[in-house]
Design an enzyme around this catalytic site. Structure first.
Site, PDB file in Angstrom:
ATOM      1  N   HIS A  39     -31.065  43.481  -9.334  1.00 26.71           N
ATOM      2  CA  HIS A  39     -30.727  42.068  -9.488  1.00 26.71           C
ATOM      3  C   HIS A  39     -29.350  41.867 -10.119  1.00 26.71           C
ATOM      4  O   HIS A  39     -28.897  40.736 -10.269  1.00 26.71           O
ATOM      5  CB  HIS A  39     -31.802  41.364 -10.305  1.00 26.71           C
ATOM      6  CG  HIS A  39     -33.124  41.297  -9.621  1.00 26.71           C
ATOM      7  ND1 HIS A  39     -34.230  40.688 -10.174  1.00 26.71           N
ATOM      8  CD2 HIS A  39     -33.542  41.771  -8.413  1.00 26.71           C
ATOM      9  CE1 HIS A  39     -35.256  40.794  -9.349  1.00 26.71           C
ATOM     10  NE2 HIS A  39     -34.852  41.459  -8.279  1.00 26.71           N
ATOM     11  N   ARG A  53     -34.124  35.487  -9.981  1.00 28.58           N
ATOM     12  CA  ARG A  53     -35.397  36.207  -9.831  1.00 28.58           C
ATOM     13  C   ARG A  53     -35.951  36.727 -11.152  1.00 28.58           C
ATOM     14  O   ARG A  53     -36.922  37.502 -11.158  1.00 28.58           O
ATOM     15  CB  ARG A  53     -35.208  37.378  -8.866  1.00 28.58           C
ATOM     16  CG  ARG A  53     -34.809  36.954  -7.462  1.00 28.58           C
ATOM     17  CD  ARG A  53     -34.191  38.084  -6.676  1.00 28.58           C
ATOM     18  NE  ARG A  53     -32.856  38.432  -7.188  1.00 28.58           N
ATOM     19  CZ  ARG A  53     -32.070  39.378  -6.661  1.00 28.58           C
ATOM     20  NH1 ARG A  53     -32.497  40.074  -5.623  1.00 28.58           N
ATOM     21  NH2 ARG A  53     -30.887  39.626  -7.177  1.00 28.58           N
TER      22      ARG A  53
END
Length: 728
Positions: A215, A325
């Site tokens: 991420h 996320r």
């Protein structure tokens, strides 16, 4: 035998085959599958005659200490030229050979004058050094990293390809039109068939950290108004088509792509990475200025955090972080929170050292250090744990000609290995390695950040260091394969099928073509990919041709490389990507810091960061491995019976005892379930290494039922003295 004598011996020995550098309260207690030490490959390197001690490489005779005897045993074994390693671990450097280099490793360890147990994080120098602000700081969106090509590695750049695109029409139509449905492949190959833990004792942090850094550098989203590419569900699928309608699908929208591509076979469709390609803390700080500003207090260089030390929640109930996320699961959210705490800890230290510094200067200095720590942990701990110690080449400095951008083979296939490693539950452990709260199923941990209000992050982080990951293979737990983000028919998805379908959406080439594109030889048969004959048959039934395998499937099916937890092509793809995002990053920490400041960052481990910012104590030095051991001895004591003592009552202990071989010893978990069974050797010794997590266990003699209680409290516990005495 002294060290000097050993060195003299080695000076006359010729080092052959020197290794070359490579580029490239309990509600539901998990049951541990019973298996014997003889059948479980506890030591991944024990395939052949030379063995490697994963607990302590230099402890050749596995007696719990490193002495000159260990080096001498290697030298003697070499002079015999035979294997004879059934009682020794003579492959110290784990290169598949036994050479003088192995003895030298032991001698170097001895020259350090300390055992591995003596070396702890508190002994390291320079941990109290706070590196200063670099002369230049990196931009938030990655621009300007490469001076000559300012957009290289920045946000919203195309993914690159190593292998040619393999779209059905050569332009943009999804690949795999002649292959089975992705859900059918998932059902055949990836059904979870019971817990199979990492054969190299990787901890759950292998997937938590993998997701955390994923991420940081990769996000390819579905187009806002995109093309549907739903996954066909086999008729009668017990979960997704229980009524047998034959009309069920798993929804998927095709990825966002650069609209200037997909116009011809010479210009196939290319997808977009919304993040910077660098490891630059994007998940902590954001990849655009608006996000970055929204995470700051603009006082003392600090980031926004609640009074309880947690990330604040947005209007949608999800945590506010640098990446959208961050709320996907509580373990990920915990690590996200950890590094915000680390930033603020550093900011406070920087301000205290120089109160004249501006908010911006403090922020940028703390940010640069945190990014360096994330990079150091990734290259010094995570990648060696995953790929092996020599998979990544040495760093030779910044190279402006290197393109750091993500390869679609990496982001869409190889770095999705972690989906195979997740356990189907999340635990919450105290510092003793015991349950602090009831564990929850993984499917209930999705987007459940508010759970941390009750548990905090400490117990989650301790759990991740104290539980083994699942093996990297094709099997994936039900929470991901059938219940991802909800039950089937009500938002639930199949992550395996999504991985396969997304690869087809991106026009990924097949497994064999990708091997050739990365400079590896093509395989000629399914047996060249995997030694598992059952899996060979399934692959052949599904694909027919070894040249038509979906890339993700082929990668997960590969036999693992010696000393690694992935196969050859997976290792190659991941190593290539991490070398490029390191070598092509002008602000990589080894290129920015030097001296004591560099050593302070280089010596920082994930365990350090956790213990600095939580109440977790006593973690193993390397939290990417969870490998505990308990050993003891069964001895027999001779007793003179009363009948032989001239009529006098009672018995007398003759004081003679010796180890007894052939005694069955069992390992029981906290629920009394047999986890493992072994047999004592000729000296009466036994040992267990089948600890998939910390906690309370018992050792039991199978014949008498006598037990000893054992607490495994840390992920590197090596417990001795659990001895039994039987009377004969």
């Amino acid at each position: 035998m002294t060290l000097q004598h050993l060195l003299q011996i080695l000076s006359f020995m010729r080092v052959r085959n020197a290794p070359r550098s490579h580029r490239k309260t309990q509600q539901k207690k998990r049951r541990l599958r019973a298996e014997t030490l003889e059948t479980r490959r506890l030591l991944a390197a024990d395939f052949d005659g030379f063995r490697h001690n994963v607990f302590d490489a230099e402890d050749v005779n596995d007696d719990g200490q490193v002495t000159a005897v260990d080096a001498l045993m290697i030298i003697n074994a070499m002079s015999r030229q035979g294997n004879g390693d059934s009682e020794m671990f003579t492959d110290v450097n784990n290169d598949g050979r036994r050479t003088a280099l192995d003895a030298l490793r032991v001698i170097n360890r001895l020259n350090q004058g300390r055992s591995s147990d003596d070396f702890s994080r508190n002994d390291r120098n320079n941990n109290d050094v706070v590196p200063s602000l670099p002369d230049e700081v990196r931009s938030i969106d990655g621009t300007g990293n490469n001076v000559e090509n300012p957009n290289l590695g920045s946000t919203r750049e195309q993914l690159i390809r190593i292998a040619d695109a393999d779209y059905a029409d050569g332009i943009s139509e999804p690949a795999g039109t002649d292959r089975p449905s992705a859900r059918e492949i998932s059902n055949e190959l990836s059904e979870f068939d019971g817990e199979t833990f990492s054969d190299r004792n990787l901890s759950a942090f292998i997937y938590v950290w993998g997701q955390f850094i994923d991420h940081d550098f990769g996000l390819t989203e579905e187009a806002d108004v995109g093309e549907s590419f739903d996954i066909e569900v086999p008729t009668g699928d017990p979960l997704f088509d229980p009524t047998g309608s034959g009309e069920a699908t798993i929804p998927l929208t095709r990825s966002e792509f650069d609209e200037t591509t997909g116009t011809s076979t010479d210009n196939p469709r290319e997808q977009i990475n919304r993040l910077t390609a660098f490891i630059d803390g994007s998940q902590v700080y954001g990849s655009d200025q608006a996000t970055a500003d929204g995470l700051r207090t603009f006082e003392g260089g600090r980031l926004v955090i609640t009074d309880d030390g947690l990330l604040p929640l947005g209007d949608d109930g999800r945590v506010l972080a640098g990446d959208v996320r961050a709320s996907e699961n509580v373990a990920l959210t915990s690590v996200q929170t950890l590094f915000v705490r680390e930033h603020n800890r550093l900011a406070d230290e920087i301000e205290a050292a120089d109160p004249t510094l501006s908010d911006e200067a403090i922020y940028q200095q703390a940010r640069a250090i945190v990014i360096g720590e994330i990079q150091a942990i990734t290259y010094n701990e995570f990648l060696p744990a995953l790929l092996g110690n020599r998979a990544i080449s040495r760093y030779d400095g910044y190279d402006a000609s290197v393109n750091p951008q993500l390869a679609t083979e990496f982001s869409t296939a190889a770095f999705r290995f972690g989906h195979s490693t997740l356990n189907d539950d999340v635990g919450f452990f105290d510092n003793e390695g015991r349950d602090l709260f009831d564990e929850i199923e993984l499917k209930d941990a999705f987007f459940a950040s508010s759970l941390l209000d009750e548990t905090g992050i400490d117990s989650v982080l301790k759990y991740e260091a104290s539980a083994q990951a699942q093996e990297i293979d094709l099997e994936v737990v039900d929470s991901l394969r059938n219940f991802l983000f909800g039950p089937p028919g009500a938002g639930g998805l199949d992550l395996v099928a999504l991985n396969i379908q997304r690869g087809r959406d991106h026009g990924l080439n097949d497994y064999n073509s990708t091997r050739k594109a990365y400079g590896l030889d093509a395989v000629d048969s399914f047996a060249d990919i995997t030694s598992d004959t059952e899996l060979q048959g399934k692959l052949e039934t599904l694909y027919g041709d070894v040249n038509n395998i979906d890339l993700w499937v082929g990668l997960m099916a590969e036999d693992h490389v010696r000393g690694a937890s992935v196969g050859e092509l997976t290792q190659t793809i991941i190593a290539d990507q991490f070398e490029r995002i390191r070598d092509g990053d002008r602000f990589y920490y080894e290129n920015v810091f030097e001296g004591r400041e560099l050593r302070a960052i280089d010596n920082t481990t994930l365990a350090d960061v956790i213990e600095r910012n939580t109440n977790v104590k006593g973690l193993q030095d390397n939290v990417f491995f969870m490998q505990a051991e308990v050993r003891g001895t069964v001895t027999a004591v001779a007793v003179e019976p009363a009948s032989s003592r001239s009529g006098r009552g009672g018995s007398r202990d003759l004081g003679h005892s010796q180890g007894v071989d052939g005694i069955t010893v069992e390992l029981l978990d906290g629920d009394g379930e047999v986890v493992d069974t072994t047999i004592t050797d000729g000296r009466g010794n036994y040992r267990f290494r089948s600890f998939a997590e910390t906690g309370d266990y018992q050792i039991r003699l199978a014949d008498s039922g006598e037990t000893l209680d054992v607490l495994v409290s840390t992920g590197d516990a090596r417990l001795r003295g659990f001895d039994f005495e039987i009377v004969v």
